[in-house]
Design an enzyme around this catalytic site. Structure first.
Site, PDB file in Angstrom:
ATOM      1  NE  ARG A  35      -4.097  -1.852   1.964  1.00  0.00           N
ATOM      2  CZ  ARG A  35      -4.903  -2.324   2.889  1.00  0.00           C
ATOM      3  NH1 ARG A  35      -4.682  -2.060   4.163  1.00  0.00           N
ATOM      4  NH2 ARG A  35      -5.947  -3.049   2.568  1.00  0.00           N
ATOM      5  CE  LYS A 218     -21.100 -18.483   5.097  1.00  0.00           C
ATOM      6  NZ  LYS A 218     -21.175 -17.790   6.378  1.00  0.00           N
ATOM      7  N   GLY A 374     -10.636  -9.478  -2.144  1.00  0.00           N
ATOM      8  CA  GLY A 374      -9.816 -10.374  -1.349  1.00  0.00           C
ATOM      9  C   GLY A 374      -9.215 -11.591  -2.007  1.00  0.00           C
ATOM     10  N   GLY A 397     -13.391  -3.835  -0.222  1.00  0.00           N
ATOM     11  CA  GLY A 397     -14.743  -3.359   0.080  1.00  0.00           C
ATOM     12  C   GLY A 397     -15.195  -2.263  -0.867  1.00  0.00           C
TER      13      GLY A 397
HETATM   14  P1  AMP Z   1     -15.231 -15.154  -0.309  1.00  0.00           P
HETATM   15  O1  AMP Z   1     -14.526 -14.415   0.789  1.00  0.00           O
HETATM   16  O2  AMP Z   1     -16.710 -15.204  -0.167  1.00  0.00           O
HETATM   17  O3  AMP Z   1     -14.777 -14.704  -1.673  1.00  0.00           O
HETATM   18  O4  AMP Z   1     -14.807 -16.668  -0.147  1.00  0.00           O
HETATM   19  C1  AMP Z   1     -13.506 -17.132  -0.350  1.00  0.00           C
HETATM   20  C2  AMP Z   1     -13.375 -18.431   0.318  1.00  0.00           C
HETATM   21  O5  AMP Z   1     -14.311 -19.345  -0.255  1.00  0.00           O
HETATM   22  C3  AMP Z   1     -12.020 -19.064   0.186  1.00  0.00           C
HETATM   23  O6  AMP Z   1     -11.426 -19.122   1.460  1.00  0.00           O
HETATM   24  C4  AMP Z   1     -12.322 -20.471  -0.330  1.00  0.00           C
HETATM   25  O7  AMP Z   1     -11.601 -21.470   0.347  1.00  0.00           O
HETATM   26  C5  AMP Z   1     -13.797 -20.626  -0.045  1.00  0.00           C
HETATM   27  N1  AMP Z   1     -14.425 -21.605  -0.918  1.00  0.00           N
HETATM   28  C6  AMP Z   1     -14.431 -21.628  -2.253  1.00  0.00           C
HETATM   29  N2  AMP Z   1     -15.051 -22.730  -2.699  1.00  0.00           N
HETATM   30  C7  AMP Z   1     -15.433 -23.439  -1.636  1.00  0.00           C
HETATM   31  C8  AMP Z   1     -16.098 -24.689  -1.457  1.00  0.00           C
HETATM   32  N3  AMP Z   1     -16.484 -25.391  -2.509  1.00  0.00           N
HETATM   33  N4  AMP Z   1     -16.335 -25.101  -0.198  1.00  0.00           N
HETATM   34  C9  AMP Z   1     -15.937 -24.372   0.847  1.00  0.00           C
HETATM   35  N5  AMP Z   1     -15.312 -23.174   0.753  1.00  0.00           N
HETATM   36  C10 AMP Z   1     -15.057 -22.726  -0.477  1.00  0.00           C
END
Ligand code: AMP
Length: 417
Positions: A35, A218, A374, A397
């Site tokens: 940064r 999610k 991220g 964000g």
């Molecule tokens: P996000 O912060 O919502 O972008 O989520 C990223 C995280 O999603 C990473 O740490 C991945 O390990 C997790 N992730 C991706 N695919 C899967 C999966 N099939 N099952 C569990 N976690 C997952």
């Protein structure tokens, strides 16, 4: 709108809002200075013109003033070193008028952490017994925020915002301060300018077809983004953990895969909305499944809707890798947010790597590709392809809010919309 390239800083004092919220170890040593380096082009341009700089930043989430754990003094030697200038320090950001006034061309003053003052964020700190007490305290803080903002503005002749990471916050130094400078004396720094242009290429000046790849864990954390993207994209690739919420909603068997049962209806609604908007939703066909959430688990490839109990999908399978790559390679604008699987485990990186490689190929063929938020940034770094995509956003964000279609206060304050 004023631009930093056109502006001549000779003899001017510039208030530059940067994001020097860098990670420190237990000995207050910087563990990643990305940064700081990202702001150097802006700082160097001002100094090269013969201007002087007042560097302003926050660090962490201090709860009081002062809070030595979050003092920017810790990074002063490193900032001096990379900038090649002996940077002075103002130990109280709201009492720095004399130090700022004494700056000569080529000199730099760094202010202590802006968030030592609750006025920076405009939120009162502390516990309140009643809602009325809280509302009264908020009113006082908002009043004090005006004085605080005016004080910061009084240090300089011009204002430069180079802190995209906080552009989604309407704080004193990121947005409110801009109104103290006329149109000709406020501008984005180089980093912020690049981010704004990248967002514009995705959201407004879009070359088609436009494909977004939404991965991660999610659906619930990405609903607003997906909804807004459904009004913008031609193809929406759904990947990562949210795959299984969609698969289950469509009647598939997902075994022990991650799933949000309260979002099944929403998943179907999003599919309907996509159809109505003529957006192609691209879902996985096969999955790499594991008998435990572990890098060393037993694995096999199965159709995504036929996952046995006791097994969970941790990445996409080879047929899906090809399906996703074909869509990506035929695209002219690409947004990637979130991995296709648990890329932190080496045995489940293949899908994310295939997506990354397809994006690189599309970029080489003239597509504009933006990677942001991220974990996809961590992915391109892990695969060594960060310099082969068009742009990797520095603002998690802030980028996500921009993709949700929100107006970012830090951008609006300079650009007017
Ligand atoms: P996000 O912060 O919502 O972008 O989520 C990223 C995280 O999603 C990473 O740490 C991945 O390990 C997790 N992730 C991706 N695919 C899967 C999966 N099939 N099952 C569990 N976690 C997952």
């Amino acid at each position: 709108m004023q631009t930093i390239d056109q502006f001549n800083f000779a003899g001017k004092r510039a208030f530059v809002r940067v994001d020097f919220n860098v990670p420190l170890d237990e000995n207050s040593q910087i563990t990643d200075d990305t940064r700081i380096r990202a702001a150097l082009p802006t700082l160097k341009k001002i100094l090269a013109d013969g201007g002087s700089v007042i560097i302003a930043s926050h660090m962490g989430r201090p709860k009081k003033n002062p809070d030595s754990k979050y003092s920017l003094k810790a990074i002063l030697p490193h900032v001096s070193e990379v900038l090649g200038v002996d940077v002075k320090f103002a130990p109280d950001c709201a009492q720095a008028g004399d130090l700022a006034a004494a700056l000569k061309p080529g000199e730099v003053l760094m202010l202590e952490n802006l968030r030592f003052y609750e006025e920076e964020e405009g939120k009162p700190r502390g516990e309140f017994a009643t809602d009325d007490e809280k509302a009264a305290a908020k009113k006082v803080t908002k009043e004090n925020q005006k004085k605080f903002t005016a004080t910061l503005a009084s240090y300089a002749d011009c204002y430069v915002n180079d802190a995209f990471g906080t552009a989604h916050r309407a704080h004193a130094s990121t947005a409110l301060i801009a109104k103290y400078f006329d149109e000709t004396n406020k501008m984005f720094g180089y980093l912020m300018e690049k981010e704004v242009i990248a967002v514009q290429k995705i959201m407004t000046d879009t070359a088609r077809p436009f494909t977004a790849i939404m991965g991660g864990s999610k659906v619930s954390s990405k609903i607003e983004i997906i909804e807004n993207l459904l009004t913008k994209v031609d193809n929406l690739i759904i990947a990562g953990g949210m795959t299984y919420t969609f698969t289950k909603a469509l009647g598939g068997k997902i075994g022990n895969s991650i799933c949000e049962d309260d979002k099944l209806d929403l998943a179907l609604e999003l599919l309907e909305k996509a159809k109505a908007n003529d957006v192609q939703i691209v879902l996985a066909d096969d999955a790499k499944i594991a008998d435990a959430f572990s890098n060393d688990a037993n694995t096999q490839f199965v159709p995504v809707g036929e996952i046995p109990d006791g097994w969970e999908g941790l990445d996409i399978g080879p047929a899906t890798e090809k399906k996703f790559a074909d869509v990506i390679k035929a695209s002219k604008t690409i947004l990637w947010n979130g991995p296709t699987g648990v890329f932190e485990f080496d045995n489940f990186t293949s899908g994310s790597r295939a997506v990354g490689e397809a994006i690189v190929e599309a970029t080489q063929n003239g597509a504009f590709s933006l990677v942001g938020g991220g974990d996809s940034v961590a992915c391109v770094n892990k695969f060594g392809i960060a310099d082969k995509v068009s742009y990797v956003s520095t603002g998690g964000g802030a980028l996500l809010e921009a993709i949700e279609g929100r107006v970012l206060p830090g951008i609006e304050a300079i650009r007017g919309y």
